[in-house]
Structures are given as structure tokens and as C-alpha cells.
Design a protein around this motif. Structure first.
Motif, PDB file in Angstrom:
ATOM      1  N   VAL A   1       0.841  -1.205   0.000  1.00  0.00           N
ATOM      2  CA  VAL A   1       0.000   0.000   0.000  1.00  0.00           C
ATOM      3  C   VAL A   1       0.873   1.251   0.000  1.00  0.00           C
ATOM      4  O   VAL A   1       0.565   2.230  -0.695  1.00  0.00           O
ATOM      5  CB  VAL A   1      -0.981  -0.019   1.193  1.00  0.00           C
ATOM      6  CG1 VAL A   1      -1.719   1.301   1.310  1.00  0.00           C
ATOM      7  CG2 VAL A   1      -1.969  -1.163   1.038  1.00  0.00           C
ATOM      8  N   GLY A   2       1.970   1.217   0.745  1.00  0.00           N
ATOM      9  CA  GLY A   2       2.873   2.370   0.768  1.00  0.00           C
ATOM     10  C   GLY A   2       3.474   2.646  -0.599  1.00  0.00           C
ATOM     11  O   GLY A   2       3.528   3.796  -1.047  1.00  0.00           O
ATOM     12  N   ALA A   3       3.921   1.595  -1.284  1.00  0.00           N
ATOM     13  CA  ALA A   3       4.483   1.772  -2.624  1.00  0.00           C
ATOM     14  C   ALA A   3       3.413   2.267  -3.593  1.00  0.00           C
ATOM     15  O   ALA A   3       3.687   3.104  -4.467  1.00  0.00           O
ATOM     16  CB  ALA A   3       5.098   0.465  -3.112  1.00  0.00           C
ATOM     17  N   PHE A   4       2.211   1.767  -3.435  1.00  0.00           N
ATOM     18  CA  PHE A   4       1.083   2.219  -4.255  1.00  0.00           C
ATOM     19  C   PHE A   4       0.858   3.723  -4.061  1.00  0.00           C
ATOM     20  O   PHE A   4       0.714   4.476  -5.029  1.00  0.00           O
ATOM     21  CB  PHE A   4      -0.162   1.418  -3.878  1.00  0.00           C
ATOM     22  CG  PHE A   4      -1.445   1.947  -4.433  1.00  0.00           C
ATOM     23  CD1 PHE A   4      -1.738   1.827  -5.780  1.00  0.00           C
ATOM     24  CD2 PHE A   4      -2.372   2.546  -3.605  1.00  0.00           C
ATOM     25  CE1 PHE A   4      -2.939   2.311  -6.297  1.00  0.00           C
ATOM     26  CE2 PHE A   4      -3.572   3.026  -4.100  1.00  0.00           C
ATOM     27  CZ  PHE A   4      -3.852   2.918  -5.453  1.00  0.00           C
TER      28      PHE A   4
ATOM     29  N   LEU B   1       5.127   9.649  -8.209  1.00  0.00           N
ATOM     30  CA  LEU B   1       5.463   9.246  -9.578  1.00  0.00           C
ATOM     31  C   LEU B   1       4.343   9.506 -10.588  1.00  0.00           C
ATOM     32  O   LEU B   1       4.501   9.228 -11.769  1.00  0.00           O
ATOM     33  CB  LEU B   1       5.846   7.761  -9.602  1.00  0.00           C
ATOM     34  CG  LEU B   1       7.049   7.391  -8.727  1.00  0.00           C
ATOM     35  CD1 LEU B   1       7.251   5.884  -8.707  1.00  0.00           C
ATOM     36  CD2 LEU B   1       8.298   8.103  -9.196  1.00  0.00           C
ATOM     37  N   GLY B   2       3.212   9.991 -10.114  1.00  0.00           N
ATOM     38  CA  GLY B   2       2.124  10.335 -11.019  1.00  0.00           C
ATOM     39  C   GLY B   2       1.394   9.147 -11.619  1.00  0.00           C
ATOM     40  O   GLY B   2       0.808   9.256 -12.694  1.00  0.00           O
ATOM     41  N   GLU B   3       1.413   8.019 -10.919  1.00  0.00           N
ATOM     42  CA  GLU B   3       0.709   6.837 -11.421  1.00  0.00           C
ATOM     43  C   GLU B   3      -0.796   7.017 -11.282  1.00  0.00           C
ATOM     44  O   GLU B   3      -1.277   7.846 -10.507  1.00  0.00           O
ATOM     45  CB  GLU B   3       1.182   5.591 -10.666  1.00  0.00           C
ATOM     46  CG  GLU B   3       2.645   5.272 -10.932  1.00  0.00           C
ATOM     47  CD  GLU B   3       3.151   4.090 -10.135  1.00  0.00           C
ATOM     48  OE1 GLU B   3       2.387   3.475  -9.359  1.00  0.00           O
ATOM     49  OE2 GLU B   3       4.353   3.775 -10.291  1.00  0.00           O
ATOM     50  N   GLN B   4      -1.540   6.218 -12.017  1.00  0.00           N
ATOM     51  CA  GLN B   4      -2.998   6.322 -12.068  1.00  0.00           C
ATOM     52  C   GLN B   4      -3.626   5.979 -10.716  1.00  0.00           C
ATOM     53  O   GLN B   4      -3.224   5.036 -10.043  1.00  0.00           O
ATOM     54  CB  GLN B   4      -3.526   5.366 -13.133  1.00  0.00           C
ATOM     55  CG  GLN B   4      -5.016   5.386 -13.300  1.00  0.00           C
ATOM     56  CD  GLN B   4      -5.487   4.337 -14.291  1.00  0.00           C
ATOM     57  OE1 GLN B   4      -4.738   3.469 -14.687  1.00  0.00           O
ATOM     58  NE2 GLN B   4      -6.741   4.431 -14.663  1.00  0.00           N
ATOM     59  N   ALA B   5      -4.652   6.738 -10.344  1.00  0.00           N
ATOM     60  CA  ALA B   5      -5.414   6.494  -9.114  1.00  0.00           C
ATOM     61  C   ALA B   5      -6.868   6.222  -9.477  1.00  0.00           C
ATOM     62  O   ALA B   5      -7.762   6.964  -9.096  1.00  0.00           O
ATOM     63  CB  ALA B   5      -5.303   7.685  -8.171  1.00  0.00           C
ATOM     64  N   SER B   6      -7.104   5.137 -10.174  1.00  0.00           N
ATOM     65  CA  SER B   6      -8.465   4.811 -10.590  1.00  0.00           C
ATOM     66  C   SER B   6      -9.268   4.282  -9.400  1.00  0.00           C
ATOM     67  O   SER B   6      -8.708   3.869  -8.379  1.00  0.00           O
ATOM     68  CB  SER B   6      -8.440   3.752 -11.694  1.00  0.00           C
ATOM     69  OG  SER B   6      -7.973   2.514 -11.177  1.00  0.00           O
ATOM     70  N   ALA B   7     -10.570   4.266  -9.558  1.00  0.00           N
ATOM     71  CA  ALA B   7     -11.452   3.767  -8.493  1.00  0.00           C
ATOM     72  C   ALA B   7     -11.144   2.310  -8.165  1.00  0.00           C
ATOM     73  O   ALA B   7     -11.143   1.913  -6.989  1.00  0.00           O
ATOM     74  CB  ALA B   7     -12.905   3.925  -8.918  1.00  0.00           C
ATOM     75  N   MET B   8     -10.865   1.515  -9.181  1.00  0.00           N
ATOM     76  CA  MET B   8     -10.586   0.101  -8.943  1.00  0.00           C
ATOM     77  C   MET B   8      -9.277  -0.087  -8.172  1.00  0.00           C
ATOM     78  O   MET B   8      -9.200  -0.902  -7.255  1.00  0.00           O
ATOM     79  CB  MET B   8     -10.543  -0.675 -10.261  1.00  0.00           C
ATOM     80  CG  MET B   8     -10.533  -2.185 -10.046  1.00  0.00           C
ATOM     81  SD  MET B   8     -10.634  -3.139 -11.567  1.00  0.00           S
ATOM     82  CE  MET B   8     -12.235  -2.669 -12.172  1.00  0.00           C
TER      83      MET B   8
END
Length: 106
Positions: free
Chosen positions: A68-71, A78-85
Motif C-alpha cells: 500500500v505504501g508503494a502504491f 510518480l504520477g501513477e494512475q489512481a483509478s477507483a478500482m
């Protein structure tokens, strides 16, 4: 004290994962060094926590904090996607960690 060791080990797991990303395949020396030091520290603290905590509890929470921390670092830094899923998946991991903590005899 074991829970403090375990949380610190989980935080160091996030540090080494992020440093590994920054190392660019171990071609950058400082991130590679930070990764190695954080990795050793993380496993060392996990070992200390496992002196009193059950294996299943300690390992599950350690990997969960790291995941979860890396997420979260991926999203925030890093600007990775934060989608609902993806957010739902992370919430399910956190709920599993809470249940694991509540079910632990320690």
C-alpha cells in the motif's frame, strides 16, 4: 515494541521499493545504495518483530504496508494512475491488515 519494529520495517520496505525505481536498473549508485541499506534494515526489523509476533501476522502486515505504501508513493510522487478500482484494491488490503492486527494475540 514488536509492532513498532514491524511498522518501521514496512516503511523501510516502501523506501527500498521507491529507491529501486529511482536506481534505474541499478545504474545510479545513490538510489542503489539507499535501496540496499533500506532492504537490510527492513528485513532486520521484521526479524526483531517476529521474535514475539506470529509469522503469519508479521509477514502479512509487513508486505501489506509495503504494497500500500508503494502504491501511494506511486500515485503521489510518480504520477501513477489512481483509478477507483486501484483505490478499492488498496482499501481492501488495508482492511485485511486491520483484521489481521485485530485477530493477533499480541
Amino acid at each position: 515494541m514488536a509492532w513498532i519494529y514491524l511498522v518501521a520495517a514496512g516503511v523501510l520496505e516502501v523506501v527500498w521499493a521507491y529507491a529501486m525505481k529511482l536506481s534505474d536498473g541499478f545504474t545510479r549508485p545513490w538510489p542503489s545504495t539507499i535501496m540496499a541499506v533500506a532492504m537490510v534494515g527492513s528485513v532486520g526489523l521484521l526479524a526483531l518483530a517476529m521474535r514475539t509476533l506470529p509469522l503469519g501476522t508479521a509477514y502479512t502486515i509487513w508486505t501489506g504496508i509495503g504494497a500500500v505504501g508503494a502504491f501511494l508513493v506511486g500515485i503521489a510522487v510518480l504520477g501513477e494512475q489512481a483509478s477507483a478500482m486501484r483505490l478499492t484494491a488498496a482499501a481492501l488490503i488495508v482492511s485485511g491488515l486491520v483484521l489481521m492486527k485485530l485477530s493477533s494475540p499480541q
